[in-house]
Scaffold this active site. Sequence first.
Site, short mmCIF file in Angstrom:
data_model
loop_
_atom_site.label_atom_id
_atom_site.label_comp_id
_atom_site.label_asym_id
_atom_site.label_seq_id
_atom_site.Cartn_x
_atom_site.Cartn_y
_atom_site.Cartn_z
CE LYS A 22 -69.84 40.43 33.32
NZ LYS A 22 -68.81 39.88 34.24
CG ASN A 23 -69.24 43.91 36.04
OD1 ASN A 23 -69.09 42.70 35.90
ND2 ASN A 23 -68.55 44.80 35.34
NE ARG A 94 -59.97 38.71 39.61
CZ ARG A 94 -59.00 38.12 40.29
NH1 ARG A 94 -58.43 37.04 39.82
NH2 ARG A 94 -58.62 38.60 41.44
CB CYS A 118 -61.26 37.74 31.85
SG CYS A 118 -62.83 37.55 31.00
NE ARG A 123 -59.41 40.74 36.50
CZ ARG A 123 -60.62 40.61 35.97
NH1 ARG A 123 -61.46 41.60 35.98
NH2 ARG A 123 -61.02 39.47 35.46
CG ASP A 126 -53.24 43.03 47.25
OD1 ASP A 126 -53.79 42.89 46.14
OD2 ASP A 126 -52.52 43.99 47.53
CG ASP A 309 -65.21 45.99 31.88
OD1 ASP A 309 -64.08 45.50 31.77
OD2 ASP A 309 -66.00 45.70 32.80
CB ILE A 331 -58.07 49.54 34.56
CG1 ILE A 331 -58.63 50.97 34.40
CG2 ILE A 331 -58.78 48.81 35.68
CD1 ILE A 331 -58.49 51.84 35.62
NE ARG A 401 -66.89 34.98 32.54
CZ ARG A 401 -66.07 36.02 32.73
NH1 ARG A 401 -65.21 36.36 31.80
NH2 ARG A 401 -66.12 36.71 33.85
#
Length: 423
Positions: A22-23, A94, A118, A123, A126, A309, A331, A401
Amino acid sequence: MDSILVTGNGPLSGQIPIAGAKNACLTLMPATLLSDEPLTLTNAPRLSDIRTMTLLLQSLGAEVQGLQDNQVLAMSSHDLTGTRAEYDIVRKMRASILVLGPLLARYGHAEVSLPGGCAIGARPVDLHLRALEAMGAELELKEGYVHAKAPSGGLRGGEVEFPLVSVGATENALMAATLANGTTVLKNAAREPEIVDLAQCLRKMGAQISGEGTDTIEIQGVARLGGATHRVVTDRIELGTYMLAPAICGGEVECLGGTIALVESFCEKLDAAGVSVEETPDGLKVSRRNGAVRAVDVVTEPFPGFPTDLQAQMMALLCTAEGTSVLEEKIFENRFMHAPELMRMGARIDVHGGTATVTGVEKLKGAPVMATDLRASVSLILAGLAAEGETVLSRVYHLDRGYEHVVSKLSAVGAKIERVKGD
């Protein structure tokens, strides 16, 4: 609203095919904005996040067509109609911020809404913005949108040193730099397999990139990129998730398409817990070595460390391990929201800030639970597989998702699980 009903049903046996990442796919899709030639992705996962990115690209005028049961995405950005990514779509995910770099690099300007996703911490974006500023971009935050403008003549190469490792910021900067004038060096860059996969795809499109997979990536900008066909890398998070199923329930499951290289630090923790992982010609075969799982300590870190994750899923395993485990989340803040739900099932968990102490119990008990985010949702399913009685998981839209066909995949290896349609 739909729910998922899980009943503890003993050991599992069989094979589970692992989908494309997915990512990785969510990063590869915006790469189509860098070229006026077609980009085709194979092994695409069939998820709601992919549909959201499809809608976002189409809103900009890109053509996106799903082929072969949506496992192939045929895309073209030869004739975009706009460079403004609207809030109504961007707020859902995101990863939407990843259109900013490509739009700015190719068109010289873009307006992108600040994203949602989420609720697992701030997160902030910047780091994305600072990287683009290092390439000469002029940025302004106004009414919830990032207004970005490249200097006359386009983005220029520069040195970007990330103060923190950020996968998304590395991806955005990497895509933008492919069309910048001169050489861009990304220092303290993310090293994830999804970064390597993106670099390989961009190279097929004509980009000049070296160093992906290390903490320093160098990009020599080119005048234009062409088209390509690229296979999305295997989803290491789905892989790790399904590897935990036989670890929690017992039995033996082969995860098709998996490799140890994708989840090496995770495999080290499984080994320490008493779980065997064997590489086969088709994937990874997973089983408990002998009896109960042992407690292990886990600290989440950027790749190649233990993935954040997989923290929630690992916690589900450790809820019934022998001894006490300590999980430290480094994280994302707010990423222990699944702990109270696991405690409803009888787990013994004590959370203090970014640390969770888990004392194993003999057996979890089925209970009504609620998904709080994507990875938490599947951790509760894993816990339900090993619990006595029935577990009912609500708010399963989180699950949709990031996991395709989770019910059928687990049912195929003997799990008692079904999706119950809501009103």
